[in-house]
Design a protein around this motif. Structure first.
Motif, mmCIF file in Angstrom:
data_model
loop_
_atom_site.group_PDB
_atom_site.id
_atom_site.type_symbol
_atom_site.label_atom_id
_atom_site.label_comp_id
_atom_site.label_asym_id
_atom_site.label_seq_id
_atom_site.Cartn_x
_atom_site.Cartn_y
_atom_site.Cartn_z
ATOM 1 N N ALA A 133 0.835 -1.204 0.000
ATOM 2 C CA ALA A 133 0.000 0.000 0.000
ATOM 3 C C ALA A 133 0.872 1.258 0.000
ATOM 4 O O ALA A 133 0.584 2.220 -0.717
ATOM 5 N N LEU A 134 1.933 1.242 0.795
ATOM 6 C CA LEU A 134 2.848 2.390 0.820
ATOM 7 C C LEU A 134 3.537 2.574 -0.533
ATOM 8 O O LEU A 134 3.727 3.708 -0.983
ATOM 9 N N ALA A 135 3.897 1.474 -1.160
ATOM 10 C CA ALA A 135 4.542 1.559 -2.474
ATOM 11 C C ALA A 135 3.584 2.142 -3.505
ATOM 12 O O ALA A 135 3.961 3.013 -4.295
ATOM 13 N N VAL A 136 2.350 1.689 -3.490
ATOM 14 C CA VAL A 136 1.358 2.210 -4.439
ATOM 15 C C VAL A 136 1.115 3.692 -4.179
ATOM 16 O O VAL A 136 1.039 4.495 -5.113
ATOM 17 N N GLU A 137 1.015 4.070 -2.915
ATOM 18 C CA GLU A 137 0.831 5.480 -2.587
ATOM 19 C C GLU A 137 2.014 6.316 -3.083
ATOM 20 O O GLU A 137 1.827 7.398 -3.640
ATOM 21 N N GLY A 138 3.223 5.803 -2.895
ATOM 22 C CA GLY A 138 4.414 6.516 -3.367
ATOM 23 C C GLY A 138 4.409 6.701 -4.869
ATOM 24 O O GLY A 138 4.750 7.775 -5.377
ATOM 25 N N VAL A 139 4.023 5.661 -5.589
ATOM 26 C CA VAL A 139 3.953 5.754 -7.052
ATOM 27 C C VAL A 139 2.889 6.766 -7.475
ATOM 28 O O VAL A 139 3.109 7.563 -8.391
ATOM 29 N N SER A 199 0.044 9.417 5.471
ATOM 30 C CA SER A 199 -0.220 9.781 4.077
ATOM 31 C C SER A 199 -0.290 11.291 3.919
ATOM 32 O O SER A 199 0.192 11.834 2.926
ATOM 33 N N ALA A 200 -0.861 11.959 4.892
ATOM 34 C CA ALA A 200 -0.939 13.417 4.846
ATOM 35 C C ALA A 200 0.458 14.024 4.856
ATOM 36 O O ALA A 200 0.738 14.975 4.114
ATOM 37 N N ALA A 201 1.335 13.456 5.666
ATOM 38 C CA ALA A 201 2.714 13.953 5.712
ATOM 39 C C ALA A 201 3.422 13.716 4.379
ATOM 40 O O ALA A 201 4.152 14.590 3.894
ATOM 41 N N ARG A 202 3.207 12.551 3.782
ATOM 42 C CA ARG A 202 3.838 12.243 2.496
ATOM 43 C C ARG A 202 3.292 13.142 1.389
ATOM 44 O O ARG A 202 4.031 13.557 0.494
ATOM 45 N N ALA A 203 2.012 13.445 1.431
ATOM 46 C CA ALA A 203 1.397 14.256 0.380
ATOM 47 C C ALA A 203 1.714 15.741 0.533
ATOM 48 O O ALA A 203 1.587 16.498 -0.434
ATOM 49 N N SER A 204 2.143 16.158 1.708
ATOM 50 C CA SER A 204 2.375 17.585 1.941
ATOM 51 C C SER A 204 3.436 18.160 1.012
ATOM 52 O O SER A 204 3.304 19.290 0.531
ATOM 53 N N SER A 205 4.494 17.411 0.741
ATOM 54 C CA SER A 205 5.530 17.941 -0.164
ATOM 55 C C SER A 205 4.977 18.061 -1.585
ATOM 56 O O SER A 205 5.291 19.023 -2.295
ATOM 57 N N SER A 206 4.149 17.128 -1.994
ATOM 58 C CA SER A 206 3.537 17.220 -3.320
ATOM 59 C C SER A 206 2.573 18.403 -3.387
ATOM 60 O O SER A 206 2.501 19.090 -4.408
ATOM 61 N N LEU A 207 1.858 18.648 -2.311
ATOM 62 C CA LEU A 207 0.946 19.800 -2.284
ATOM 63 C C LEU A 207 1.726 21.106 -2.390
ATOM 64 O O LEU A 207 1.274 22.050 -3.052
ATOM 65 N N ARG A 208 2.914 21.161 -1.773
ATOM 66 C CA ARG A 208 3.751 22.367 -1.906
ATOM 67 C C ARG A 208 4.221 22.545 -3.350
ATOM 68 O O ARG A 208 4.247 23.656 -3.874
#
Length: 83
Positions: free
Chosen positions: A16-22, A55-64
């Protein structure tokens, strides 16, 4: 039996983490190329970030990144210059 279940849970979590990363990389790349708009990218990233705090922490850099793209495109979140 419990060890097998734990291993299965661990493997499912890793996948799941790998899919989220992709997905994060894909969304970033599509937005950077202008294939999708900053608004579309932000919508997708917000959905991903709601699944967990991690997931929110991982997505934060993409949101920036998406916010920077929006600024580079003159604040136009619907612009898709590469489409």
């Amino acid at each position: 039996m419990l060890d097998v279940e734990k291993d299965t849970d661990r493997e499912s979590h890793r996948r799941a983490l790998a899919v989220e990363g992709v997905l994060l990389l894909l969304i970033d790349g599509l937005a950077a190329r202008g294939t999708i708009s900053a608004d579309e990218a932000e919508d997708m990233l917000r959905i991903l970030s709601k699944s967990s705090d991690f997931s929110a922490a991982r997505a934060s850099s993409s949101l920036r990144i998406v916010e920077q793209l929006r600024r580079l495109r003159g604040g136009d979140g619907m612009a898709t210059p590469g489409a």
